[in-house]
Write an enzyme that holds these catalytic residues in place. Structure first.
Site, PDB file in Angstrom:
ATOM      1  N   GLY A 194     -13.097  -3.814   0.500  1.00 40.48           N
ATOM      2  CA  GLY A 194     -14.466  -3.304   0.692  1.00 40.48           C
ATOM      3  C   GLY A 194     -14.867  -2.342  -0.417  1.00 40.48           C
ATOM      4  O   GLY A 194     -15.974  -2.398  -0.941  1.00 40.48           O
ATOM      5  N   ARG A 248       0.825  -1.216   0.000  1.00 39.02           N
ATOM      6  CA  ARG A 248       0.000   0.000   0.000  1.00 39.02           C
ATOM      7  C   ARG A 248       0.857   1.263   0.000  1.00 39.02           C
ATOM      8  O   ARG A 248       0.430   2.298  -0.504  1.00 39.02           O
ATOM      9  CB  ARG A 248      -0.940  -0.006   1.200  1.00 39.02           C
ATOM     10  CG  ARG A 248      -2.060  -1.001   0.992  1.00 39.02           C
ATOM     11  CD  ARG A 248      -3.067  -0.948   2.092  1.00 39.02           C
ATOM     12  NE  ARG A 248      -4.302  -1.587   1.647  1.00 39.02           N
ATOM     13  CZ  ARG A 248      -5.274  -1.975   2.448  1.00 39.02           C
ATOM     14  NH1 ARG A 248      -5.170  -1.789   3.740  1.00 39.02           N
ATOM     15  NH2 ARG A 248      -6.348  -2.526   1.964  1.00 39.02           N
ATOM     16  N   LYS A 271     -19.421 -15.524   2.945  1.00 39.32           N
ATOM     17  CA  LYS A 271     -20.822 -15.137   3.170  1.00 39.32           C
ATOM     18  C   LYS A 271     -21.571 -14.677   1.936  1.00 39.32           C
ATOM     19  O   LYS A 271     -21.100 -13.814   1.198  1.00 39.32           O
ATOM     20  CB  LYS A 271     -20.858 -13.988   4.176  1.00 39.32           C
ATOM     21  CG  LYS A 271     -20.657 -14.422   5.592  1.00 39.32           C
ATOM     22  CD  LYS A 271     -21.179 -13.310   6.479  1.00 39.32           C
ATOM     23  CE  LYS A 271     -20.683 -13.434   7.894  1.00 39.32           C
ATOM     24  NZ  LYS A 271     -20.368 -12.125   8.451  1.00 39.32           N
ATOM     25  N   GLY A 307      -8.705  -7.563  -0.797  1.00 34.53           N
ATOM     26  CA  GLY A 307      -8.982  -8.414   0.357  1.00 34.53           C
ATOM     27  C   GLY A 307      -8.309  -9.778   0.281  1.00 34.53           C
ATOM     28  O   GLY A 307      -7.144  -9.892  -0.091  1.00 34.53           O
TER      29      GLY A 307
HETATM   30  P1  AMP Z   1     -14.821 -13.276   2.812  1.00 35.17           P
HETATM   31  O1  AMP Z   1     -14.248 -12.459   3.937  1.00 35.17           O
HETATM   32  O2  AMP Z   1     -16.302 -13.415   2.843  1.00 35.17           O
HETATM   33  O3  AMP Z   1     -14.268 -12.893   1.458  1.00 35.17           O
HETATM   34  O4  AMP Z   1     -14.306 -14.752   3.072  1.00 35.17           O
HETATM   35  C1  AMP Z   1     -12.959 -15.108   3.075  1.00 35.17           C
HETATM   36  C2  AMP Z   1     -12.814 -16.306   3.957  1.00 35.17           C
HETATM   37  O5  AMP Z   1     -13.697 -17.311   3.503  1.00 35.17           O
HETATM   38  C3  AMP Z   1     -11.435 -16.922   3.937  1.00 35.17           C
HETATM   39  O6  AMP Z   1     -10.853 -16.749   5.196  1.00 35.17           O
HETATM   40  C4  AMP Z   1     -11.697 -18.409   3.662  1.00 35.17           C
HETATM   41  O7  AMP Z   1     -10.979 -19.275   4.515  1.00 35.17           O
HETATM   42  C5  AMP Z   1     -13.178 -18.550   3.939  1.00 35.17           C
HETATM   43  N1  AMP Z   1     -13.812 -19.656   3.214  1.00 35.17           N
HETATM   44  C6  AMP Z   1     -13.800 -19.881   1.896  1.00 35.17           C
HETATM   45  N2  AMP Z   1     -14.435 -21.039   1.627  1.00 35.17           N
HETATM   46  C7  AMP Z   1     -14.871 -21.553   2.799  1.00 35.17           C
HETATM   47  C8  AMP Z   1     -15.593 -22.714   3.157  1.00 35.17           C
HETATM   48  N3  AMP Z   1     -15.981 -23.604   2.250  1.00 35.17           N
HETATM   49  N4  AMP Z   1     -15.857 -22.903   4.464  1.00 35.17           N
HETATM   50  C9  AMP Z   1     -15.459 -22.001   5.392  1.00 35.17           C
HETATM   51  N5  AMP Z   1     -14.777 -20.873   5.107  1.00 35.17           N
HETATM   52  C10 AMP Z   1     -14.486 -20.651   3.817  1.00 35.17           C
END
Ligand code: AMP
Length: 397
Positions: free
Chosen positions: A377, A37, A201, A354
């Site tokens: 974000g 950054r 999510k 991210g």
């Molecule tokens: P996000 O912050 O929503 O972009 O999610 C990123 C996180 O999702 C990472 O830390 C991954 O380890 C987690 N992730 C991805 N796939 C899975 C899964 N099948 N089960 C649990 N966590 C997951």
């Protein structure tokens, strides 16, 4: 975007220019562990120095919640910046950010000098965009430049409020580049346009999915969020991540994709385990057939091939969110397959910040991508089709 003023439109010789950067870098025991950054901000800083501006830099770091927290001081950034610029960057150590020390440091500046202010979030007004702190920041400068793409989705004093109290404002080179890449990809893509979404999510990405279905030729969904879609299709997902309340939405998106003629790809197989750890028994099953007591942590081999194949034919690819728990080696294969497929094609490839940016760099594909966004974000909100307040606040040409 082109209608926003940029640093190339400014006459800065002898002027005090406040530059909002995103120096929110990871620190371990006071040492910067990744200075991407900081290096990303250099082109704007060098341009302003070269043009004879008095360059006053500001940024937030972490979440000190409106009080001075020594471990979140920007002092280490001043040191690193001095090394990178080959010139001393004066750190205006000041718990109130714009206190006597900062004012004195700015008063002493010669043309081409650089001063870095303390963490803007030491002030509680910052995140509330309160006028008094915006005015204090503006009092140090004649012109404001916003180069903090990673903070542009937040309306804070240092990203939005300050623009009202300076003579002139513009975006920096990093901001210009981020918006050009993301904007062109989403609004004017060379087709086929493939978007890949993953991560944990569905609820975080609801508006992104909805907006991208209006624009893409193919939408690929992997990661933890795919299981909500699997349930929407009548599958069993055992103990995998699931947002029950989002199942109707997932159904709606599957229908929308059909109606729009979008190729909507979901995982057909998944790597499952009984425990959330790397060293444990794992096997691959069809996505909708995960037994109770097992959870899916990565996309399976067939899915990796299908996704890689879809990426192969693309001319524009945007990716946000890992395909599995890439932090554990045994469940990083899906994420790696997507990164590899993107690295191999002759297309515009964009990583939306991210976790996916971290994954791509960690897997060694960073320099193979056209653009890796510095804002997780902010890039998501951009993909949602939202206007970023930090961009909107800057003067038009
Ligand atoms: P996000 O912050 O929503 O972009 O999610 C990123 C996180 O999702 C990472 O830390 C991954 O380890 C987690 N992730 C991805 N796939 C899975 C899964 N099948 N089960 C649990 N966590 C997951």
């Amino acid at each position: 975007m082109l209608q926003k003023k940029t640093v190339d439109d400014l006459q800065v010789k002898g002027k005090r220019v406040l530059v909002r950067c995103d120096f929110n870098v990871p620190l371990q025991d006071g040492v910067i562990t990744d200075d991407n950054r900081i290096t990303a901000a250099l082109p704007t800083i060098k341009k302003l120095m070269g043009d004879g501006a008095k360059v006053i830099l500001c940024s937030h770091m972490g979440k000190p919640k409106g009080e001075p927290k020594p471990e979140l001081s920007l002092a280490p950034v001043a040191k690193r910046l001095s090394e990178l610029l080959g010139k001393e960057v004066v750190f205006a150590k000041d718990d109130t950010v714009v206190g006597e020390n900062a004012k004195a440091a700015v008063a002493k500046m010669q043309d081409g000098d650089v001063v870095l202010l303390e963490n803007t979030r030491y002030r509680k007004e910052e995140t509330k965009n309160e006028e008094n702190f915006s005015k204090e920041l503006a009092s140090l400068a004649d012109i404001y430049v916003d180069d903090a793409f990673g903070s542009s989705h937040r309306a804070h004093c240092s990203t939005v409020g300050v623009t009202e109290f300076v003579e002139e404002s513009a975006v920096g080179y990093l901001m210009e580049k981020e918006i050009a890449f993301l904007g062109n990809a989403v609004n004017n893509p060379v087709r086929p346009f493939v978007a890949i979404l993953g991560g944990s999510k569905v609820s975080d990405k609801i508006n992104v999915i909805n907006n991208l279905l209006e624009k893409v030729d193919t939408l690929i969904i992997g990661g933890g969020m795919a299981y909500t879609f699997a349930v929407a299709q009548g599958g069993q997902v055992g103990d995998s991540l699931l947002e029950e309340d989002k199942v109707p939405y997932a159904k709606e998106m599957i229908e929308k994709a059909k109606a729009k003629g979008v190729n909507f790809l979901l995982p057909v197989d998944t790597v499952i385990t009984k425990e959330f750890k790397n060293d444990t028994e794992y096997k691959t099953v069809p996505t909708g057939e995960i037994p109770e007591g097992w959870m899916g942590l990565d996309i399976g081999e067939k899915t990796r091939e299908i996704f890689a194949d879809a990426i192969k034919g693309a001319k524009t690819v945007v990716w946000n969110g890992p395909m599995g728990v890439f932090e554990m080696e045994n469940f990083a294969k899906g994420t790696k397959a997507v990164a590899e497929a993107m690295a191999a094609i002759d297309a515009t490839t964009i990583i939306g910040g991210g976790d996916s940016a971290a994954a791509v760099n960690q897997l060694g594909f960073g320099d193979k991508m056209t653009h890796i966004s510095t804002g997780g974000g902010a890039s998501l909100e951009f993909l949602e089709g939202k206007e970023l307040p930090g961009v909107a606040a800057v003067d038009d040409k």
